[in-house]
Design an enzyme around this catalytic site. Sequence first.
Site, PDB file in Angstrom:
ATOM      1  N   HIS A 155       0.076   1.078 -13.113  1.00 26.46           N
ATOM      2  CA  HIS A 155       0.679  -0.161 -13.609  1.00 26.46           C
ATOM      3  C   HIS A 155       2.185   0.070 -13.763  1.00 26.46           C
ATOM      4  CE1 HIS A 155       1.004  -3.955 -15.708  1.00 26.46           C
ATOM      5  NE2 HIS A 155       1.745  -3.349 -16.604  1.00 26.46           N
ATOM      6  N   THR A 172     -10.409   0.036 -18.007  1.00 22.99           N
ATOM      7  CA  THR A 172     -11.453  -0.465 -18.903  1.00 22.99           C
ATOM      8  C   THR A 172     -11.519  -1.980 -18.729  1.00 22.99           C
ATOM      9  OG1 THR A 172      -9.857  -0.693 -20.697  1.00 22.99           O
ATOM     10  CG2 THR A 172     -11.092   1.375 -20.607  1.00 22.99           C
ATOM     11  N   GLY A 192       0.795  -1.230   0.000  1.00 22.31           N
ATOM     12  CA  GLY A 192       0.000   0.000   0.000  1.00 22.31           C
ATOM     13  C   GLY A 192       0.823   1.273   0.000  1.00 22.31           C
ATOM     14  N   SER A 193       2.036   1.215  -0.549  1.00 23.15           N
ATOM     15  CA  SER A 193       2.864   2.428  -0.495  1.00 23.15           C
ATOM     16  C   SER A 193       2.315   3.528  -1.410  1.00 23.15           C
ATOM     17  CB  SER A 193       4.324   2.117  -0.819  1.00 23.15           C
ATOM     18  OG  SER A 193       4.478   1.706  -2.154  1.00 23.15           O
TER      19      SER A 193
HETATM   20  C1  GAR Z   1       3.188  -0.967  -7.578  1.00 24.92           C
HETATM   21  O1  GAR Z   1       4.446  -1.035  -8.203  1.00 24.92           O
HETATM   22  C2  GAR Z   1       2.086  -0.957  -8.619  1.00 24.92           C
HETATM   23  O2  GAR Z   1       2.432  -0.268  -9.798  1.00 24.92           O
HETATM   24  C3  GAR Z   1       1.939  -2.425  -8.898  1.00 24.92           C
HETATM   25  O3  GAR Z   1       2.097  -3.065  -7.663  1.00 24.92           O
HETATM   26  C4  GAR Z   1       2.896  -2.252  -6.804  1.00 24.92           C
HETATM   27  C5  GAR Z   1       2.092  -2.000  -5.567  1.00 24.92           C
HETATM   28  O4  GAR Z   1       2.863  -1.374  -4.588  1.00 24.92           O
HETATM   29  N1  GAR Z   1       0.657  -2.709  -9.480  1.00 24.92           N
HETATM   30  C6  GAR Z   1       0.434  -3.743 -10.276  1.00 24.92           C
HETATM   31  O5  GAR Z   1       1.283  -4.553 -10.581  1.00 24.92           O
HETATM   32  C7  GAR Z   1      -0.991  -3.840 -10.779  1.00 24.92           C
HETATM   33  N2  GAR Z   1      -1.089  -4.843 -11.771  1.00 24.92           N
HETATM   34  P1  GAR Z   1       2.152  -0.704  -3.342  1.00 24.92           P
HETATM   35  O6  GAR Z   1       1.164  -1.734  -2.768  1.00 24.92           O
HETATM   36  O7  GAR Z   1       3.285  -0.477  -2.388  1.00 24.92           O
HETATM   37  O8  GAR Z   1       1.485   0.540  -3.792  1.00 24.92           O
END
Ligand code: GAR
Length: 195
Positions: A113, A145, A12-13
């Site tokens: 992404h 989408t 969740g950063s």
């Molecule tokens: C982030 O790098 C985000 O771009 C990616 O997961 C990570 C989550 O980090 N998202 C995906 O891969 C979506 N398909 P976080 O939980 O620390 O925000």
Amino acid sequence: MKNIVILISGSGSNMAAIVRAAEQGRWGERLNARVATVVSNRADAEGLRFAKDHGIATAVVDHKGFSSREAFDEALMAEIDRFEPVLVVLAGFMRILTPAFVAHYEGRLLNIHPSLLPAFPGLNTHQRALDAGCQFAGATVHQVTAELDHGHILAQAVVPVLQGDSAEDLAARVLTQEHLMYPRAVAEFLRNLPL
Ligand code: GAR
């Protein structure tokens, strides 16, 4: 006050970066918006602790408790809609959403992404960028989408690929940029909402 709902699955950063930007008033008073709730599909998502510590309502809708994607998404929608959000933000939410869910939030559902879309939709983006010999990598904020990792691009951040980078090195460099880009993209989205 306009409500934003953030969906997470893990650390969740990005959610934390958005919450901090809102707390620090970096969105400006005029936007009059707050992160109303953080919802996770996993009870052990680390980000839930951060949200609670910042006085934000949290909820868990565990996908393992449902027999179909449709049933899970319906429960998720019910949880989200309690807050009547103007915007739903996917921040490391690692579930594929049904067309019904996407249609329900059409125009108010954003994702981040970790690649320069349209390159490398799906998983393992950093390793795939390294394997392809890319000299640059990055992340994309886009409207969601029904097609995975497609949809109108709102913002992109680019980082160099450095010699000897591992996928983890690249992921960390990209993530730093995500934390700057996502709060800005959310603020921009809110600014463009009709009054
Ligand atoms: C982030 O790098 C985000 O771009 C990616 O997961 C990570 C989550 O980090 N998202 C995906 O891969 C979506 N398909 P976080 O939980 O620390 O925000």
